[in-house]
Design an enzyme around this catalytic site. Structure first.
Site, PDB file in Angstrom:
ATOM      1  N   GLU A  37      -3.240  62.817  30.533  1.00 46.39           N
ATOM      2  CA  GLU A  37      -3.896  62.451  31.709  1.00 46.39           C
ATOM      3  C   GLU A  37      -3.117  61.491  32.582  1.00 46.39           C
ATOM      4  O   GLU A  37      -2.475  60.514  32.031  1.00 46.39           O
ATOM      5  CB  GLU A  37      -4.993  61.664  31.495  1.00 46.39           C
ATOM      6  CG  GLU A  37      -6.413  61.599  32.137  1.00 46.39           C
ATOM      7  CD  GLU A  37      -7.418  60.997  31.757  1.00 46.39           C
ATOM      8  OE1 GLU A  37      -7.612  60.600  30.534  1.00 46.39           O
ATOM      9  OE2 GLU A  37      -8.130  60.380  32.697  1.00 46.39           O
ATOM     10  N   ARG A 264      -3.493  58.421  15.393  1.00 45.70           N
ATOM     11  CA  ARG A 264      -2.914  57.840  16.326  1.00 45.70           C
ATOM     12  C   ARG A 264      -1.987  56.818  15.680  1.00 45.70           C
ATOM     13  O   ARG A 264      -2.052  56.319  14.716  1.00 45.70           O
ATOM     14  CB  ARG A 264      -3.868  57.572  17.609  1.00 45.70           C
ATOM     15  CG  ARG A 264      -4.719  56.414  17.155  1.00 45.70           C
ATOM     16  CD  ARG A 264      -5.672  56.325  18.446  1.00 45.70           C
ATOM     17  NE  ARG A 264      -5.262  56.040  19.825  1.00 45.70           N
ATOM     18  CZ  ARG A 264      -5.360  56.550  20.837  1.00 45.70           C
ATOM     19  NH1 ARG A 264      -6.267  57.451  20.895  1.00 45.70           N
ATOM     20  NH2 ARG A 264      -4.876  56.310  22.049  1.00 45.70           N
ATOM     21  N   LYS A 274      -4.193  52.578  27.261  1.00 42.76           N
ATOM     22  CA  LYS A 274      -3.847  52.940  28.609  1.00 42.76           C
ATOM     23  C   LYS A 274      -4.633  51.885  29.595  1.00 42.76           C
ATOM     24  O   LYS A 274      -4.249  51.386  30.615  1.00 42.76           O
ATOM     25  CB  LYS A 274      -3.942  54.222  29.211  1.00 42.76           C
ATOM     26  CG  LYS A 274      -2.493  54.871  29.462  1.00 42.76           C
ATOM     27  CD  LYS A 274      -2.572  56.322  29.980  1.00 42.76           C
ATOM     28  CE  LYS A 274      -3.023  57.450  29.165  1.00 42.76           C
ATOM     29  NZ  LYS A 274      -3.211  58.783  29.755  1.00 42.76           N
TER      30      LYS A 274
HETATM   31  P1  ATP Z   1      -5.401  56.287  25.806  1.00 45.25           P
HETATM   32  O1  ATP Z   1      -6.541  56.196  25.082  1.00 45.25           O
HETATM   33  O2  ATP Z   1      -4.483  54.901  25.583  1.00 45.25           O
HETATM   34  O3  ATP Z   1      -6.101  56.036  27.151  1.00 45.25           O
HETATM   35  P2  ATP Z   1      -5.356  58.862  25.922  1.00 45.25           P
HETATM   36  O4  ATP Z   1      -5.455  59.368  24.493  1.00 45.25           O
HETATM   37  O5  ATP Z   1      -6.327  58.912  26.768  1.00 45.25           O
HETATM   38  O6  ATP Z   1      -4.707  57.441  25.678  1.00 45.25           O
HETATM   39  P3  ATP Z   1      -3.854  61.031  27.082  1.00 45.25           P
HETATM   40  O7  ATP Z   1      -3.155  60.899  28.440  1.00 45.25           O
HETATM   41  O8  ATP Z   1      -4.934  61.661  27.026  1.00 45.25           O
HETATM   42  O9  ATP Z   1      -4.072  59.379  26.688  1.00 45.25           O
HETATM   43  O10 ATP Z   1      -3.025  61.473  25.874  1.00 45.25           O
HETATM   44  C1  ATP Z   1      -2.287  62.787  25.608  1.00 45.25           C
HETATM   45  C2  ATP Z   1      -2.135  63.081  24.424  1.00 45.25           C
HETATM   46  O11 ATP Z   1      -1.481  62.036  23.618  1.00 45.25           O
HETATM   47  C3  ATP Z   1      -3.482  63.394  23.676  1.00 45.25           C
HETATM   48  O12 ATP Z   1      -3.205  64.476  22.982  1.00 45.25           O
HETATM   49  C4  ATP Z   1      -3.507  62.094  22.931  1.00 45.25           C
HETATM   50  O13 ATP Z   1      -4.494  62.322  21.609  1.00 45.25           O
HETATM   51  C5  ATP Z   1      -2.083  61.605  22.398  1.00 45.25           C
HETATM   52  N1  ATP Z   1      -2.229  60.177  22.039  1.00 45.25           N
HETATM   53  C6  ATP Z   1      -2.550  59.188  23.069  1.00 45.25           C
HETATM   54  N2  ATP Z   1      -2.400  58.007  22.436  1.00 45.25           N
HETATM   55  C7  ATP Z   1      -1.820  58.352  21.226  1.00 45.25           C
HETATM   56  C8  ATP Z   1      -1.342  57.613  19.967  1.00 45.25           C
HETATM   57  N3  ATP Z   1      -1.492  56.384  20.024  1.00 45.25           N
HETATM   58  N4  ATP Z   1      -0.881  58.205  19.057  1.00 45.25           N
HETATM   59  C9  ATP Z   1      -0.386  59.492  18.918  1.00 45.25           C
HETATM   60  N5  ATP Z   1      -1.096  60.088  19.998  1.00 45.25           N
HETATM   61  C10 ATP Z   1      -1.534  59.547  21.160  1.00 45.25           C
HETATM   62 MG    MG Z   2      -7.104  61.279  26.933  1.00 41.77          MG
END
Ligand code: ATP
Ligand code: MG
Length: 564
Positions: A37, A264, A274
């Protein structure tokens, strides 16, 4: 692709793919995607997902799409899009032509929503957000059906069209799936598919839309349109999988990707959400997304991490379904090993103490040829200058010290790295008793050979005073004082109470050997006996700034002990 240096280790997801291949279910090959995102910079947790998705595509001869999941335009911007592309590329991965945006599919998504309405499987609901929450029920109690659930298909069609046309205000109405308000899975209790959002200019679609699809509706359809075979996501989406499948089972689409969840990455002494990282930037707790203390890819890069060290880290931590928190030492070991093998050696004195070699002729300059890496001749040699006045580190001198202090003491001897053995004859102090200068003699027979008849154990580094280049050095420490600052803090900013006030120390009196004037931004070095450093990209030509990437040895083991 340039990342064959990281050996692919197998994991449960690869086993699933192997089975699919042997069952002939993957006629067109494996297709994965990385779906960020664009509402912030990528962090080391994203690197785990990137290495997994792009790594599988590479190893199975498949494809991996970069898809921006851009359904929350009020939090997104093109700066984040460019930063994310830059970081993925820097990590060594290439999406080729396969760059997509969920917003590419807004028109199709709208049509699928209309299809659901036509099949009596979606309805426009006028409950306020608060009422919806009440109707939704809890983990232990079923929800109640919305009074608008029984709307006719025609009325729903009309209202949804008018939602799109902008007739209603934000929050006035939503489109919901008609599934099951009694489902034990709250995600299945008539989840919202579309909401109204006026007044945002979407970075891709401008003002074309005032309704935006929800993630749970957008994601499965985007995956199916792109013919993704394995949609890999983190564990929190496991409860959303029934909805993922429901969406694809209830529209006319000829492809049904398989969602697989993995745990994760959590890392000790930092935060990874984030939202929290955005807050640290917004509140000025750090100097920006690329602050070298941040767990972002941009921060790690500026800190001096290499792409291969991060890929190596992702390989070492592996992929599983169990939640765990990785010690910072694991990440640091990856960069330490990489730089130990690949970083050229240099001499830098962080806290200079002047040494006058009274036996060395005034004005004499000796040019010494020294190797850039003790174990790797291919890294060549460089020249350094030896003079009557030099700097050593004040930590390498004590007036008196126990025997195990293998550096310089008053009356004692030590070897200067790459040069002579010296003896400290006189300690000069200021009026307060602070040591400000040492007068030493050198043993002219000891350049490249051991002194005769005695053993000199210690070796210290030094820089010629005449040739010394003054620089600033940033010493970084963990950003938080608590190993898991993010856990107790969904209540707002509590994690910020654990910020380490000493996470950045700037040393402004440092001196380095002149060869470092040739360093380019981002170049990495071992400063002998001090650690690994990289030239900050924001250095100016008249003042170089070096960031400490990592210490020579693991200093975390000790810190972490305190918390066990
Ligand atoms: P946050 O929860 O920090 O806002 P997010 O998961 O919403 O992060 P995205 O930009 O949607 O952030 O993530 C893109 C991809 O990266 C998704 O498939 C997500 O599952 C993966 N991802 C995000 N954080 C992690 C993590 N800590 N470990 C492994 N994969 C991750
Ligand atoms: Mg997300």
């Amino acid at each position: 692709m340039s990342n064959n240096d990281t050996e692919a280790t197998s994991n449960f997801i690869r086993h699933i793919i192997d089975e699919d291949i042997s069952g002939n279910q993957l006629a067109d090959g494996v297709a994965t995607r990385f779906p960020p995102e664009p509402n912030g910079f990528l962090h080391i947790g994203h690197a785990k997902s990137i290495c997994l998705n792009f790594g599988i595509a590479r190893d199975y001869g498949g494809t991996c799409n970069l898809r921006f999941d851009d359904t929350n335009p009020h939090k997104e911007n093109t700066e984040y899009i460019e930063a994310i592309k830059n970081d993925v590329r820097w990590l060594g991965f290439d999406w080729g032509e396969r760059l997509y945006f969920a917003s590419d599919y807004f028109e199709k998504l709208y049509d699928y929503a209309v299809e659901l309405i036509g099949a009596g499987k979606a309805y426009v609901c006028d409950l306020s957000a608060e009422e919806s929450r009440e109707y939704r029920g809890t983990l232990t109690e079923p929800g109640r059906e919305s009074p608008f659930r029984a709307r006719s298909i025609d009325e729903n069609m009309d209202l949804f069209a008018r939602m799109r046309a902008g007739e209603f205000a934000d929050g006035e109405r939503v489109l919901r799936a008609k599934i099951d308000m009694a489902s034990p899975n709250i995600n299945m209790r008539d989840p919202t598919l579309y909401r109204i959002r006026h007044g945002v200019i979407h970075h891709q679609t401008g003002e074309a839309w005032c309704i935006y699809p929800m993630y749970d509706f957008t994601h499965p359809i985007s995956d199916a349109i792109e013919r993704i075979t394995h949609s890999l996501c983190t564990l929190e989406f496991a409860d959303h999988r029934p909805l993922y499948d429901w969406v694809l089972d209830n529209i006319n689409i000829d492809n049904h990707p398989r969602q697989i969840e993995f745990s994760r990455l959590n890392l000790e002494f930092t935060v990874m959400s984030k939202r929290k990282l955005t807050e640290l930037v917004a509140e000025g707790d750090v100097a920006g997304w690329d602050d070298p203390r941040m767990p972002t890819i941009a921060g790690l890069r500026r800190r001096g991490y290499t792409p291969s060290s991060i890929r190596d880290f992702c390989t070492r931590i592996g992929i599983s379904k169990s939640e765990n928190t990785v010690e910072m030492g694991v990440l640091e070991n990856c960069i330490r090993e990489d730089l130990n093998a690949h970083a050229p050696r240099r001499m830098a004195v962080l806290k200079p103490l002047k040494v006058v070699l009274t036996t060395y002729p005034e004005g004499q300059i000796e040019t010494l040829e020294v190797s850039n890496h003790p174990q790797d001749d291919s890294m060549g040699k460089r020249e350094i200058s030896f003079t009557r006045e030099i700097y050593i580190d004040s930590e390498d001198f004590r007036e008196e010290a126990p025997n195990k202090f293998k550096r310089l003491v008053a009356g004692g001897e030590v070897r200067l790295r790459n040069a002579y053995v010296i003896r400290c004859n006189e300690v000069i102090k200021d009026v307060n008793g602070k040591v400000i200068e040492l007068h030493c003699s050198h043993d002219a027979e000891t350049l490249g050979s051991n002194p005769v008849g005695r053993k000199v154990k210690g070796v210290i580094h030094w820089v010629s005073a005449e040739h010394a280049i003054p620089v600033d050095v940033h010493l970084y420490d963990r950003l938080f004082t608590h190993p898991s600052p993010g856990t107790s803090s969904d209540d707002g900013g509590a994690y910020r109470d654990f910020m380490n006030p000493d996470s950045l120390r700037t040393l402004t009196q440092c001196v380095v050997e002149p060869s470092l004037l040739d360093a380019r931004p981002g170049d990495r070095f071992q400063f002998e006996r001090e650690g690994y450093f990289c030239l900050d990209p924001q250095s100016s030509a008249d003042r170089l700034v070096f960031n400490r990437t990592v210490t020579l040895r693991d200093s975390w083991a000790k810190v972490e002990q305190q918390y066990r």
